[in-house]
Design a protein around this motif. Structure first.
Motif, PDB file in Angstrom:
ATOM      1  N   HIS A  23      46.932  61.844  89.365  1.00 41.90           N
ATOM      2  CA  HIS A  23      46.918  60.573  90.095  1.00 41.90           C
ATOM      3  C   HIS A  23      46.614  60.803  91.573  1.00 41.90           C
ATOM      4  O   HIS A  23      45.843  60.049  92.182  1.00 41.90           O
ATOM      5  CB  HIS A  23      48.250  59.842  89.937  1.00 41.90           C
ATOM      6  CG  HIS A  23      48.444  59.268  88.579  1.00 41.90           C
ATOM      7  ND1 HIS A  23      49.014  58.043  88.370  1.00 41.90           N
ATOM      8  CD2 HIS A  23      48.141  59.744  87.346  1.00 41.90           C
ATOM      9  CE1 HIS A  23      49.051  57.790  87.064  1.00 41.90           C
ATOM     10  NE2 HIS A  23      48.531  58.819  86.433  1.00 41.90           N
ATOM     11  N   ALA A  24      47.211  61.832  92.143  1.00 43.99           N
ATOM     12  CA  ALA A  24      46.983  62.114  93.562  1.00 43.99           C
ATOM     13  C   ALA A  24      45.525  62.466  93.813  1.00 43.99           C
ATOM     14  O   ALA A  24      44.924  62.001  94.787  1.00 43.99           O
ATOM     15  CB  ALA A  24      47.899  63.251  94.026  1.00 43.99           C
ATOM     16  N   TRP A  26      42.942  61.602  91.872  1.00 45.54           N
ATOM     17  CA  TRP A  26      42.168  60.387  91.601  1.00 45.54           C
ATOM     18  C   TRP A  26      42.155  59.475  92.832  1.00 45.54           C
ATOM     19  O   TRP A  26      41.120  58.919  93.193  1.00 45.54           O
ATOM     20  CB  TRP A  26      42.758  59.663  90.399  1.00 45.54           C
ATOM     21  CG  TRP A  26      41.950  58.474  89.981  1.00 45.54           C
ATOM     22  CD1 TRP A  26      42.150  57.170  90.354  1.00 45.54           C
ATOM     23  CD2 TRP A  26      40.805  58.469  89.130  1.00 45.54           C
ATOM     24  NE1 TRP A  26      41.204  56.364  89.772  1.00 45.54           N
ATOM     25  CE2 TRP A  26      40.363  57.139  89.019  1.00 45.54           C
ATOM     26  CE3 TRP A  26      40.121  59.474  88.447  1.00 45.54           C
ATOM     27  CZ2 TRP A  26      39.267  56.778  88.257  1.00 45.54           C
ATOM     28  CZ3 TRP A  26      39.026  59.112  87.685  1.00 45.54           C
ATOM     29  CH2 TRP A  26      38.606  57.780  87.600  1.00 45.54           C
ATOM     30  N   ASP A  27      43.313  59.349  93.474  1.00 47.04           N
ATOM     31  CA  ASP A  27      43.429  58.477  94.631  1.00 47.04           C
ATOM     32  C   ASP A  27      42.610  58.962  95.826  1.00 47.04           C
ATOM     33  O   ASP A  27      42.346  58.194  96.754  1.00 47.04           O
ATOM     34  CB  ASP A  27      44.887  58.299  95.045  1.00 47.04           C
ATOM     35  CG  ASP A  27      45.673  57.453  94.060  1.00 47.04           C
ATOM     36  OD1 ASP A  27      45.059  56.745  93.243  1.00 47.04           O
ATOM     37  OD2 ASP A  27      46.922  57.512  94.109  1.00 47.04           O
ATOM     38  N   THR A  28      42.205  60.235  95.832  1.00 50.80           N
ATOM     39  CA  THR A  28      41.410  60.764  96.945  1.00 50.80           C
ATOM     40  C   THR A  28      39.917  60.551  96.742  1.00 50.80           C
ATOM     41  O   THR A  28      39.136  60.803  97.663  1.00 50.80           O
ATOM     42  CB  THR A  28      41.653  62.275  97.143  1.00 50.80           C
ATOM     43  OG1 THR A  28      41.145  62.996  96.024  1.00 50.80           O
ATOM     44  CG2 THR A  28      43.134  62.575  97.366  1.00 50.80           C
ATOM     45  N   ASP A  31      35.609  55.375  97.312  1.00 53.58           N
ATOM     46  CA  ASP A  31      35.353  54.137  96.568  1.00 53.58           C
ATOM     47  C   ASP A  31      33.934  54.056  96.026  1.00 53.58           C
ATOM     48  O   ASP A  31      33.691  53.394  95.027  1.00 53.58           O
ATOM     49  CB  ASP A  31      35.622  52.916  97.450  1.00 53.58           C
ATOM     50  CG  ASP A  31      37.095  52.751  97.769  1.00 53.58           C
ATOM     51  OD1 ASP A  31      37.935  53.254  96.993  1.00 53.58           O
ATOM     52  OD2 ASP A  31      37.406  52.119  98.795  1.00 53.58           O
TER      53      ASP A  31
END
Length: 73
Positions: A23-24, A26-28, A31
């Motif tokens: 998750h960490a 993925w969040d980086t 966009d």
């Protein structure tokens, strides 16, 4: 940093911790990164969908899928 060693080290973590890392990371992702499936992945999804349309009885419900996942924990 040795990516292969990092992956090996991460694989020893408990599942919950590995999911936190996923998750960490993925969040980086920016966009504007293209997350479209590759041609091979799209072909496989199309094949699976066609197989399901040909014989819907082979599918299981979402509830059944979740029951099986929980049973494995």
């Amino acid at each position: 940093m040795n990516v292969d060693q990092t992956i090996s080290d991460l694989s020893t973590l408990p599942v919950g911790d590995r999911l936190r890392v996923v998750h960490a990371i993925w969040d980086t992702l920016p966009d504007d990164v293209d997350l479209s499936p590759s041609a091979e992945q799209q072909a496989e999804m199309d094949r699976r969908l066609a197989a399901h349309h040909a014989d819907p009885s082979t599918a299981i419900s979402h509830d059944e899928m979740m029951r099986r996942i929980e049973k494995r924990r």
